[in-house]
Design a protein around this motif. Structure first.
Motif, mmCIF file in Angstrom:
data_model
loop_
_atom_site.group_PDB
_atom_site.id
_atom_site.type_symbol
_atom_site.label_atom_id
_atom_site.label_comp_id
_atom_site.label_asym_id
_atom_site.label_seq_id
_atom_site.Cartn_x
_atom_site.Cartn_y
_atom_site.Cartn_z
ATOM 1 N N GLY A 129 -24.486 -1.564 49.769
ATOM 2 C CA GLY A 129 -24.479 -2.968 49.384
ATOM 3 C C GLY A 129 -25.455 -3.310 48.277
ATOM 4 O O GLY A 129 -25.778 -4.473 48.071
ATOM 5 N N VAL A 130 -25.911 -2.298 47.542
ATOM 6 C CA VAL A 130 -26.882 -2.523 46.473
ATOM 7 C C VAL A 130 -26.190 -2.869 45.159
ATOM 8 O O VAL A 130 -26.680 -3.690 44.387
ATOM 9 N N GLU B 152 -37.917 -5.327 39.304
ATOM 10 C CA GLU B 152 -38.731 -6.080 38.352
ATOM 11 C C GLU B 152 -40.062 -5.393 38.097
ATOM 12 O O GLU B 152 -40.657 -5.555 37.037
ATOM 13 N N HIS B 153 -40.529 -4.605 39.061
ATOM 14 C CA HIS B 153 -41.837 -3.960 38.955
ATOM 15 C C HIS B 153 -41.749 -2.522 38.471
ATOM 16 O O HIS B 153 -42.764 -1.827 38.379
ATOM 17 N N CYS B 154 -40.538 -2.054 38.152
ATOM 18 C CA CYS B 154 -40.336 -0.679 37.683
ATOM 19 C C CYS B 154 -39.990 -0.680 36.209
ATOM 20 O O CYS B 154 -39.698 -1.697 35.617
ATOM 21 N N GLY B 155 -39.964 0.491 35.668
ATOM 22 C CA GLY B 155 -39.514 0.641 34.302
ATOM 23 C C GLY B 155 -40.662 0.651 33.311
ATOM 24 O O GLY B 155 -41.822 0.663 33.675
ATOM 25 N N PRO B 156 -40.291 0.639 32.035
ATOM 26 C CA PRO B 156 -41.295 0.761 30.972
ATOM 27 C C PRO B 156 -42.223 -0.430 30.891
ATOM 28 O O PRO B 156 -41.943 -1.502 31.297
ATOM 29 N N TRP C 213 -35.491 -1.463 55.528
ATOM 30 C CA TRP C 213 -36.336 -1.301 54.339
ATOM 31 C C TRP C 213 -36.547 0.171 54.010
ATOM 32 O O TRP C 213 -36.533 0.565 52.840
ATOM 33 N N ALA C 214 -36.732 1.006 55.027
ATOM 34 C CA ALA C 214 -36.898 2.445 54.789
ATOM 35 C C ALA C 214 -35.639 3.014 54.131
ATOM 36 O O ALA C 214 -35.733 3.828 53.197
ATOM 37 N N ASP C 215 -34.475 2.582 54.591
ATOM 38 C CA ASP C 215 -33.213 3.024 53.984
ATOM 39 C C ASP C 215 -33.114 2.576 52.532
ATOM 40 O O ASP C 215 -32.667 3.327 51.659
ATOM 41 N N ARG C 216 -33.535 1.351 52.268
ATOM 42 C CA ARG C 216 -33.509 0.813 50.910
ATOM 43 C C ARG C 216 -34.426 1.645 50.003
ATOM 44 O O ARG C 216 -34.058 2.008 48.888
ATOM 45 N N PHE C 217 -35.628 1.940 50.500
ATOM 46 C CA PHE C 217 -36.561 2.740 49.706
ATOM 47 C C PHE C 217 -36.047 4.160 49.493
ATOM 48 O O PHE C 217 -36.287 4.748 48.440
ATOM 49 N N GLY D 86 -9.171 -4.607 33.894
ATOM 50 C CA GLY D 86 -8.157 -3.682 33.398
ATOM 51 C C GLY D 86 -8.347 -2.329 34.058
ATOM 52 O O GLY D 86 -8.382 -2.231 35.269
ATOM 53 N N ARG D 87 -8.543 -1.291 33.246
ATOM 54 C CA ARG D 87 -8.754 0.054 33.792
ATOM 55 C C ARG D 87 -10.232 0.398 33.927
ATOM 56 O O ARG D 87 -10.573 1.480 34.394
ATOM 57 N N VAL D 88 -11.104 -0.499 33.516
ATOM 58 C CA VAL D 88 -12.544 -0.236 33.513
ATOM 59 C C VAL D 88 -13.211 -0.967 34.672
ATOM 60 O O VAL D 88 -12.964 -2.150 34.904
ATOM 61 N N VAL D 89 -14.088 -0.250 35.388
ATOM 62 C CA VAL D 89 -14.896 -0.859 36.439
ATOM 63 C C VAL D 89 -16.331 -0.911 35.939
ATOM 64 O O VAL D 89 -16.906 0.111 35.544
ATOM 65 N N ARG D 90 -16.875 -2.111 35.909
ATOM 66 C CA ARG D 90 -18.271 -2.295 35.513
ATOM 67 C C ARG D 90 -19.089 -2.618 36.756
ATOM 68 O O ARG D 90 -18.694 -3.462 37.558
ATOM 69 N N TYR D 91 -20.226 -1.942 36.883
ATOM 70 C CA TYR D 91 -21.087 -2.095 38.060
ATOM 71 C C TYR D 91 -22.283 -2.964 37.729
ATOM 72 O O TYR D 91 -22.755 -3.000 36.593
ATOM 73 N N ARG D 92 -22.774 -3.657 38.773
ATOM 74 C CA ARG D 92 -23.967 -4.489 38.633
ATOM 75 C C ARG D 92 -24.743 -4.458 39.938
ATOM 76 O O ARG D 92 -24.192 -4.170 41.000
ATOM 77 N N VAL D 93 -26.034 -4.748 39.857
ATOM 78 C CA VAL D 93 -26.883 -4.802 41.049
ATOM 79 C C VAL D 93 -26.650 -6.151 41.725
ATOM 80 O O VAL D 93 -26.736 -7.201 41.078
ATOM 81 N N VAL D 94 -26.351 -6.126 43.021
ATOM 82 C CA VAL D 94 -26.077 -7.366 43.753
ATOM 83 C C VAL D 94 -27.097 -7.644 44.861
ATOM 84 O O VAL D 94 -27.152 -8.755 45.371
ATOM 85 N N ASP D 95 -27.896 -6.668 45.227
ATOM 86 C CA ASP D 95 -28.902 -6.848 46.278
ATOM 87 C C ASP D 95 -30.126 -7.518 45.663
ATOM 88 O O ASP D 95 -30.833 -6.915 44.847
ATOM 89 N N THR D 96 -30.361 -8.758 46.026
ATOM 90 C CA THR D 96 -31.459 -9.516 45.422
ATOM 91 C C THR D 96 -32.831 -8.943 45.764
ATOM 92 O O THR D 96 -33.757 -9.036 44.958
ATOM 93 N N GLN D 97 -32.967 -8.340 46.928
ATOM 94 C CA GLN D 97 -34.256 -7.740 47.287
ATOM 95 C C GLN D 97 -34.523 -6.502 46.439
ATOM 96 O O GLN D 97 -35.654 -6.280 46.003
#
Length: 116
Positions: free
Chosen positions: A87-88, A112-116, A35-39, A95-106
């Motif tokens: 692993g986050v 969900e608690h961050c942002g505007p 958890w410390a590493d994640r934070f 094709g030539r484009v790599v799209r990234y997404r968040v995969v770590d459910t935790q």
């Protein structure tokens, strides 16, 4: 005071039952380290901005993330490398484009608690 380790058992407590509850709440040292590493990954404003953008919008390419966050492409790539190694996030090549997404459910739960 059954949860107090032997090396601390001789120390005086004020609320012994709460000490045991606190030890139980802290839990396993390896889990605590994870958890410390994640934070620590989330502690960097640029990485957090990337994660929020990906979490709220879905998969994005490096160049689009750079525009959205105001970072340059190499900085985005470096941050994504760290996040991918932890692993986050994961990348999907189309094709030539790599799209990234968040995969770590935790991490998703935390975002969900961050942002505007």
């Amino acid at each position: 005071m059954h949860l107090v380790p032997a090396d601390r058992a001789d120390r005086r407590t004020i609320d012994g039952h709460r000490v045991c509850e606190a030890i139980a709440a802290i839990g396993d040292v390896a889990r605590l380290r994870a958890w410390a590493d994640r934070f620590s990954l989330l502690a960097d404003p640029n990485r957090l901005a990337l994660l929020l953008a990906l979490h709220r919008t879905g998969p994005l390419a490096v160049s689009d993330l750079a525009i959205a966050t105001g970072m340059n492409d190499p900085a985005v790539s470096q941050a994504l490398r760290l996040l991918r190694a932890a692993g986050v996030v994961a990348g999907e090549k189309q094709g030539r484009v790599v799209r990234y997404r968040v995969v770590d459910t935790q991490v998703q739960g935390l975002l969900e608690h961050c942002g505007p």
